[in-house]
Design an enzyme around this catalytic site. Structure first.
Site, short mmCIF file in Angstrom:
data_model
loop_
_atom_site.label_atom_id
_atom_site.label_comp_id
_atom_site.label_asym_id
_atom_site.label_seq_id
_atom_site.Cartn_x
_atom_site.Cartn_y
_atom_site.Cartn_z
N CYS A 161 -3.14 -2.39 6.40
CA CYS A 161 -3.35 -1.04 6.95
C CYS A 161 -4.73 -0.92 7.57
CB CYS A 161 -3.13 0.03 5.88
SG CYS A 161 -4.21 -0.13 4.44
N GLN A 168 -5.17 -0.54 -4.59
CA GLN A 168 -5.83 -1.65 -5.27
C GLN A 168 -6.62 -1.19 -6.49
OE1 GLN A 168 -7.89 -4.40 -2.66
NE2 GLN A 168 -9.27 -5.05 -4.28
N HIS A 192 -6.07 -5.80 3.35
CA HIS A 192 -5.09 -4.74 3.54
C HIS A 192 -4.67 -4.67 5.00
CE1 HIS A 192 -5.72 -2.59 -0.43
NE2 HIS A 192 -6.69 -3.49 -0.42
N CYS A 213 0.84 -1.19 0.00
CA CYS A 213 0.00 0.00 0.00
C CYS A 213 0.88 1.25 0.00
CB CYS A 213 -0.89 -0.02 1.24
SG CYS A 213 -1.65 1.56 1.65
N GLU A 214 0.63 2.15 -0.94
CA GLU A 214 1.49 3.34 -1.03
C GLU A 214 1.22 4.35 0.08
OE1 GLU A 214 -0.78 6.37 -4.09
OE2 GLU A 214 0.60 4.90 -4.95
N HIS A 215 0.12 4.20 0.80
CA HIS A 215 -0.21 5.15 1.86
C HIS A 215 0.54 4.86 3.15
CE1 HIS A 215 -4.23 5.57 -0.46
NE2 HIS A 215 -3.33 6.41 -0.91
N HIS A 216 0.75 3.56 3.44
CA HIS A 216 1.41 3.18 4.69
C HIS A 216 2.61 2.26 4.49
CE1 HIS A 216 -2.89 4.00 5.69
NE2 HIS A 216 -2.33 4.74 6.62
#
Length: 237
Positions: free
Chosen positions: A199, A169, A197, A128-131
């Site tokens: 996250c 995703q 996920h 995941c690019e956010h976390h």
């Protein structure tokens, strides 16, 4: 068929045959890369020495993170962790260095087949690019050829190429579908993905049993409800 990614330098002309792996001005093949990020080309072209320097920088950053967490980067259990993590992170994101041309390896063939082709339940691992924590799941890919087919293993390899990047995703699902639509020019492409996920499981709402589903339907799968339902029924069974 819906037009995909027409560009000012090479407009899509109906009826003109396009060689699928030689296009140089589309999102799937820019500088020999597929949807590259700002530093992707330099990463792909670097020497072994430059790659070693890159991994050393990552390792030093990991040591800083460990210190900020209140840990001792010099204790026995963590002594080699920065180097291990740097190497692992380069592997987890190796998809940046790949292109659709590399993955297909000319395995696109003219074939008199116009019925649905499906590869389902392909395991996917991504970050995941956010976390920058993993999300994992399964993806099912279907297409209806227009007298052009691709080696079955290549469908899984295309999914793997885009998954081995920092992703969300929704974008991952669409990139796989759009790529197949462009390189094969089929009657339609359908991609469905279900993933868990971390996250969401380990932080935030902390719901370990939850999963996320995304889909991308192009061509006849978008325009024809019966075709779409046939695909969805086949991947459920």
């Amino acid at each position: 068929m819906e037009p995909l990614h027409p560009t000012p330098t090479r407009p899509v002309i109906p009826g003109r045959a396009i060689t699928p792996i030689s296009r140089q001005d589309t999102p799937i093949d820019i500088d020999g890369l597929s949807w590259p990020s700002i530093g992707t080309k330099s990463r792909r072209d670097e020497t072994e020495e430059q790659r070693h320097i890159r991994e050393e920088k990552i390792a030093e950053a990991v040591k800083t993170i460990l210190s900020c967490l209140g840990e001792d980067p010099e204790r026995e259990g963590l002594l080699k962790t920065p180097d291990r993590y740097a190497s692992a992170l380069m592997f987890f994101t190796k998809g940046y260095e790949q292109s659709i041309k590399d993955v297909l390896n000319e395995a696109v063939f003219e074939e008199d087949h116009e019925e649905m082709v499906i590869v389902k339940n392909v395991d996917i691992f991504s970050l995941c690019e956010h976390h920058m924590v993993p999300f994992t799941g399964k993806i099912s890919i279907g297409y209806i050829p227009n007298r052009r087919v691709v080696g079955l293993s290549k469908l899984a390899r295309i999914a793997e190429m885009f998954a081995r990047r920092l992703q969300v995703q929704e974008r991952l699902t669409k990139q796989i579908a759009s790529t197949l639509m462009e390189v094969l020019q089929p009657q339609g492409v359908a991609v469905v993905m279900e993933a868990s996920h971390l996250c969401m499981c380990m932080r935030g709402v902390q719901k370990p049993g939850s999963s996320t589903m995304t889909s991308c339907m192009l061509g006849v799968f978008r325009n024809n409800p019966k075709t779409r339902e046939e695909f969805l029924s086949l991947i459920r069974n």
